[in-house]
Design a protein around this motif. Structure first.
Motif, PDB file in Angstrom:
ATOM      1  N   ARG A  12      80.268  19.845  68.378  1.00  0.00           N
ATOM      2  CA  ARG A  12      79.540  21.087  68.720  1.00  0.00           C
ATOM      3  C   ARG A  12      80.345  21.935  69.709  1.00  0.00           C
ATOM      4  O   ARG A  12      80.406  23.149  69.598  1.00  0.00           O
ATOM      5  CB  ARG A  12      78.169  20.757  69.331  1.00  0.00           C
ATOM      6  CG  ARG A  12      77.170  20.296  68.312  1.00  0.00           C
ATOM      7  CD  ARG A  12      75.733  20.490  68.794  1.00  0.00           C
ATOM      8  NE  ARG A  12      74.816  20.130  67.721  1.00  0.00           N
ATOM      9  CZ  ARG A  12      74.385  18.886  67.509  1.00  0.00           C
ATOM     10  NH1 ARG A  12      74.778  17.910  68.323  1.00  0.00           N
ATOM     11  NH2 ARG A  12      73.589  18.624  66.494  1.00  0.00           N
ATOM     12  N   GLY A  21      79.476  28.583  63.683  1.00  0.00           N
ATOM     13  CA  GLY A  21      78.126  28.048  63.724  1.00  0.00           C
ATOM     14  C   GLY A  21      77.986  26.889  62.741  1.00  0.00           C
ATOM     15  O   GLY A  21      78.361  27.019  61.579  1.00  0.00           O
ATOM     16  N   LEU A  22      77.498  25.744  63.219  1.00  0.00           N
ATOM     17  CA  LEU A  22      77.352  24.582  62.342  1.00  0.00           C
ATOM     18  C   LEU A  22      75.889  24.148  62.283  1.00  0.00           C
ATOM     19  O   LEU A  22      75.192  24.141  63.300  1.00  0.00           O
ATOM     20  CB  LEU A  22      78.186  23.401  62.875  1.00  0.00           C
ATOM     21  CG  LEU A  22      79.712  23.529  62.896  1.00  0.00           C
ATOM     22  CD1 LEU A  22      80.321  22.225  63.385  1.00  0.00           C
ATOM     23  CD2 LEU A  22      80.253  23.879  61.520  1.00  0.00           C
ATOM     24  N   THR A  23      75.429  23.761  61.089  1.00  0.00           N
ATOM     25  CA  THR A  23      74.096  23.154  60.978  1.00  0.00           C
ATOM     26  C   THR A  23      74.200  21.697  61.403  1.00  0.00           C
ATOM     27  O   THR A  23      75.315  21.160  61.529  1.00  0.00           O
ATOM     28  CB  THR A  23      73.608  23.196  59.518  1.00  0.00           C
ATOM     29  OG1 THR A  23      74.512  22.390  58.745  1.00  0.00           O
ATOM     30  CG2 THR A  23      73.596  24.616  58.967  1.00  0.00           C
ATOM     31  N   ASP A  24      73.060  21.045  61.633  1.00  0.00           N
ATOM     32  CA  ASP A  24      73.080  19.634  62.037  1.00  0.00           C
ATOM     33  C   ASP A  24      73.793  18.771  61.000  1.00  0.00           C
ATOM     34  O   ASP A  24      74.539  17.857  61.349  1.00  0.00           O
ATOM     35  CB  ASP A  24      71.644  19.115  62.244  1.00  0.00           C
ATOM     36  CG  ASP A  24      71.046  19.697  63.527  1.00  0.00           C
ATOM     37  OD1 ASP A  24      71.828  20.272  64.327  1.00  0.00           O
ATOM     38  OD2 ASP A  24      69.824  19.586  63.718  1.00  0.00           O
ATOM     39  N   GLU A  25      73.546  19.106  59.711  1.00  0.00           N
ATOM     40  CA  GLU A  25      74.202  18.314  58.650  1.00  0.00           C
ATOM     41  C   GLU A  25      75.715  18.467  58.739  1.00  0.00           C
ATOM     42  O   GLU A  25      76.475  17.516  58.611  1.00  0.00           O
ATOM     43  CB  GLU A  25      73.752  18.753  57.254  1.00  0.00           C
ATOM     44  CG  GLU A  25      72.313  18.417  56.899  1.00  0.00           C
ATOM     45  CD  GLU A  25      71.330  19.386  57.542  1.00  0.00           C
ATOM     46  OE1 GLU A  25      71.508  20.598  57.366  1.00  0.00           O
ATOM     47  OE2 GLU A  25      70.411  18.917  58.263  1.00  0.00           O
ATOM     48  N   GLU A  26      76.128  19.727  58.988  1.00  0.00           N
ATOM     49  CA  GLU A  26      77.572  19.980  59.081  1.00  0.00           C
ATOM     50  C   GLU A  26      78.175  19.265  60.291  1.00  0.00           C
ATOM     51  O   GLU A  26      79.300  18.777  60.236  1.00  0.00           O
ATOM     52  CB  GLU A  26      77.845  21.482  59.160  1.00  0.00           C
ATOM     53  CG  GLU A  26      77.690  22.177  57.814  1.00  0.00           C
ATOM     54  CD  GLU A  26      77.695  23.696  57.919  1.00  0.00           C
ATOM     55  OE1 GLU A  26      78.200  24.341  56.988  1.00  0.00           O
ATOM     56  OE2 GLU A  26      77.155  24.231  58.928  1.00  0.00           O
TER      57      GLU A  26
END
Lengths: 92, 498
Positions: A12, A21-26
């Motif tokens: 993160r 920007g990253l999603t939780d899955e990413e």
């Protein structure tokens, strides 16, 4: 390599620094992938010692002008341009 | 540092600076693109300064020479080996997403610069000075033009890759006035070295760290030694966007007052970055996400290390302002004030030496330091604006030195007309009829004045010495002001003795 070679927190942090920007899955996905990449680098430890090339120092050029790119050429890869400028989103 | 007596409850201001100066080279630091200013965006760009894949930086020798000259001028160490690092951050002014700079092995370390503040000489420590590349320039467009409300960003990379020297001082300053004196002296030195152009827009950029410390934290009476602990305990603000020595004094005076007010009202000073808003004359919090800076520095493997400590001996630098000022005082017998004015820029000092070589050094000092610089300053001009006409100024000094015109006419009529109308001194003298009136004509005017003013003559003869001034005035009027009042006075007295 152990699973905690790279933490989700570190991913993160790096993403934040890179303005991605990253999603939780990413984040999960990249945490695993970062660990894999670092593992590849460890392979280098197995490379045998070799003679180093002679150290270079003081590699410089004279203060002489060389042709720049044509502006059209310089801007060619830009997704968006305006009046000769590269154009991008608002930053702060 | 001047020793100051400090009392309980007193607050002391502590300031340190990071000064970015643009080095005057023909080409950029890592590529052959021109550094010439142009109004056309993205004209002086190439694969290296655009950060295109596979492009390799090659260091500009002239930038290294300039850095060594600066190091020599501030008596810094040039280490045996110095190298470059990548400083990583993502912002559109950096096409590569990293800036090539120096980190743990800067080209100059541990220098100093002597300054003069209100007559006191003191020494400021320069902790380090390093080479780096300038980023590009951004325009925030639409939405009122503010950085936060803008609709989009336009990027011009002409400036990207311009060589910069970042000069970092110790927290040695105790007032905004000291900061201004330091920056003025630094500019002078850099201009003498020929590595810097103060007139160039954006050539000087300053970040300043300011904190306020209770005076009792200072050991003894000397305010120079501030304990590291006290400094670490105080919150400091970093003020950015300062671009001149005048601006620095204003910005830091504002910030000093702001912090002192907060402390005196019992409020904490936030540790933060603030932006100097020149037009409003205030500093504004940048509300940055106070995320720990993480530049992930690593060695720039594309640039081999430099070993240039020997250059310090090889490269010559000119006589610097302080040395020249002292020599002017000794050699020409000038006051400290006159010598300071005359060494304020290299051009002025060179011109003074030209004139002083031919005419009386005192006369030359009056003409260059007072008359010429005074009239230029009044017109908001620099000596560089009349670079091609300095011979005319020398000719004017000659006219005064050889008594062909009066000093008053030379200053008030000829010099002003030269600057305002572009006439040469000989043209002004001829056209305005300023040649000193011939002796015969003055004598005739003296005789006439005596004949025409019997009352004044009577007053003089009855012991009223002031009456002579009236008669001098009459003669000056008759000669159109071109006679020398001292000579007229002598002639009148001689005439009245008869």
């Amino acid at each position: 390599m152990s699973d905690d070679a790279v933490s989700a927190e570190e991913v993160r942090h790096v993403a934040e620094l890179a303005r991605v920007g990253l999603t939780d899955e990413e984040v999960d996905q990249f945490t695993r992938q970062f660990a894999d990449v670092l593992e590849y680098f460890e392979t280098l430890d197995e490379v045998p010692e070799v003679e180093r090339e002679a150290d270079l120092t003081n590699v410089m050029r004279p203060d002489e002008e060389r042709d720049s790119l044509d502006r059209e050429e310089a801007l060619r890869n830009a997704p968006e341009t305006e009046d000769g400028y590269f154009k991008g989103p608002n930053v702060s | 540092m001047t020793a100051q007596t400090v009392q309980q409850g007193d607050l002391v201001t502590v300031i340190g600076l990071e000064v970015h100066v643009q080095l005057e080279t023909d080409t950029k630091i890592f590529c052959g693109c021109s550094t010439e200013r142009t109004d056309e965006p993205n004209e002086n760009v190439c694969p290296v300064c655009l950060g295109l894949p596979g492009a390799l930086p090659v260091l500009n020798e002239a930038a290294v020479e300039a850095a060594v000259k600066i190091g020599k001028a501030i008596d810094a160490d040039i280490p045996e080996e110095t190298r470059f690092h990548r400083k990583n951050y993502y912002y559109p002014d950096l096409p590569k997403n990293f800036q090539i700079t120096q980190y743990d092995e800067p080209i100059c370390a541990d220098g100093e610069l002597e300054i003069s503040v209100e007559g006191d000489r003191r020494t400021v420590t320069v902790e380090r000075a390093h080479l780096e590349e300038d980023p590009g320039s951004l325009q925030h467009v639409g939405g009122g033009g503010g950085i936060d409300s803008a609709e989009y960003t336009l990027v011009d990379y002409n400036r990207a890759g311009t060589p910069l020297m970042e000069i970092v001082t110790a927290p040695d300053f105790r007032s905004p006035a000291e900061v201004r004196a330091f920056l003025a002296e630094l500019e002078e030195v850099l201009e003498y070295l020929g590595v810097f152009d103060a007139e160039r827009d954006g050539s000087l950029r300053i970040d300043a760290n300011l904190s306020i410390i209770p005076a009792e934290e200072i050991d003894g009476e000397d305010t120079a030694e501030i304990g590291a602990e006290a400094l670490a305990a105080a919150n400091r603000t970093e003020v950015k966007n300062i671009s001149s020595h005048k601006g620095a004094q204003k910005a830091l005076a504002y910030e000093e007052t702001r912090q002192k007010n907060a402390i005196q009202r019992g409020r904490a000073v936030e540790q933060e970055t603030r932006h100097w808003d020149e037009s409003r004359g205030i500093t504004v919090s940048m509300r940055s996400k106070e995320e720990e800076k993480d530049y992930r520095y690593f060695e720039e493997a594309d640039l081999p290390p430099l070993r240039v400590s020997g250059w310090k001996e090889e490269i010559a630098i000119p006589e610097l302002p302080t040395a020249r000022r002292e020599r002017f005082e000794d050699e020409y017998g000038l006051s400290d004030e006159a010598a300071s004015k005359l060494t304020s820029t290299k051009q002025v000092a060179d011109f003074y030496e030209d004139v002083a070589g031919e005419y009386d050094p005192d006369l030359a000092a009056t003409w260059v330091a007072d008359n010429l610089l005074g009239e230029l300053n009044y017109r908001d001009m620099e000596i560089t604006a009349i670079e091609g006409r300095l011979e005319e100024v020398t000719r004017l000094v000659e006219l005064v030195a050889t008594d062909e015109i009066t000093a008053k006419n030379a200053r008030e009529t000829v010099l002003r007309s030269m600057l305002d109308d572009g006439r040469t001194p000989d043209e002004v003298v001829a056209e305005e009829g300023l040649g000193k009136t011939g002796e015969d004509e003055v004598k005739r005017a003296v005789v006439e004045a005596v004949e025409e003013n019997p009352d004044a003559v009577a007053d003089y003869e009855s012991g009223d010495d002031g009456a002579i001034n009236f008669l001098v005035g009459q003669v000056m009027q008759k000669t159109g002001g071109s006679a020398d009042p001292g000579d007229v006075n002598q002639l009148l007295r001689a005439e009245l003795e008869d």
